[in-house]
Design an enzyme around this catalytic site. Structure first.
Site, short mmCIF file in Angstrom:
data_model
loop_
_atom_site.label_atom_id
_atom_site.label_comp_id
_atom_site.label_asym_id
_atom_site.label_seq_id
_atom_site.Cartn_x
_atom_site.Cartn_y
_atom_site.Cartn_z
N ASP A 160 5.86 -27.38 -21.77
CA ASP A 160 5.84 -27.91 -23.13
C ASP A 160 7.19 -27.60 -23.77
OD1 ASP A 160 5.42 -28.62 -25.78
OD2 ASP A 160 3.38 -27.84 -25.82
N ARG A 162 8.35 -28.75 -26.63
CA ARG A 162 8.42 -29.05 -28.07
C ARG A 162 8.96 -27.85 -28.84
NH1 ARG A 162 2.43 -31.38 -28.85
NH2 ARG A 162 2.02 -29.54 -27.55
#
Ligand SMILES: [Zn+2]
Length: 229
Positions: A160, A162
């Site tokens: 991930d 982000r």
């Protein structure tokens, strides 16, 4: 000129070009300054869920443009219903059943509208931060059997990628001090709190499960720490 203010960290889209007396544009001036705050340009955005205010932001660190949709007044300081939604072109706009993003986006706007107060920050970090083309590459690997975590790793990406730092600045710029966060992802809570946004409640957001995304949702739960409460 306020673009020289030490309080200004991130420039808003609407504040960009305006030449000053010396011929230097605000964008040029702020590019070299130390950024600290966010302010957005705002318009009305009527939607099928209600009429929101739409605020635009540009992140000078990434060049990405983001938006926030808000409903109601936050000036009383009371906790605000909040969703941080990362862009998913396939799910949000192309009706994909591979994930649950589109239904989560709709459920979030519906929840904010039903309370009459809240904010949704829409972050342009497609594919959990790896970008659209790389997401399609990862989907192609998933078509041959990899799960979402392994597909990202096979491409050399984090599970991930982000980043919620700019999102936290947007939240703070909207006057939100305490959030009731719509999410199944405890990492998102921790990421916001690390940026001094207090999350007083996590509200589970389950929408859009279907037979086509069953494996994806299971992988998020089993390998990425997403909660299924
Ligand atoms: Zn999605």
């Amino acid at each position: 000129m306020n673009s020289h203010s030490s309080e200004k960290k991130y420039r808003a889209i609407g504040q960009l070009p305006q030449a000053d007396a010396a011929g230097q544009s605000a964008a040029e001036a702020s590019a070299g300054s130390s950024p600290t705050t966010v302010s957005g340009i705002t318009c009305r955005l009527p939607t099928r869920y209600g009429e929101f205010a739409l605020h635009g932001y540009a992140d000078p660190a990434t060049g990405l443009e983001h938006v926030a949709l808000t409903l109601g007044d936050f000036s009383d300081g009371a906790p605000v219903l909040l969703r941080l939604h990362s862009e998913c072109l396939t799910g949000d706009t192309l009706f994909s059943l591979r994930c649950d993003c589109g239904p989560q986006l709709e459920a979030s706007l519906r929840a904010i509208a039903s309370e009459g107060r809240g904010a949704l920050v829409y972050l342009r970090q497609e594919g959990r931060g790896i970008g659209l083309i790389n997401k399609i590459r990862a989907y192609a690997l998933q078509d041959t059997g990899a799960d979402t975590v392994d597909a990202n790793r096979m491409l050399g990406f984090a599970d991930d990628a982000r980043d919620y730092r700019f999102a936290a600045h947007i939240v703070q710029s909207l006057g939100i001090r305490q959030a009731r966060l719509l999410t199944n992802n405890p990492l998102k809570v921790r990421a916001l709190e690390a940026q001094q946004v207090e999350v007083i409640e996590r509200i589970p957001l389950h929408a859009g499960a279907n037979p086509m995304n069953h494996r994806y949702l299971s992988t998020k739960a089993q390998r990425m720490g997403h909660l299924q409460d």
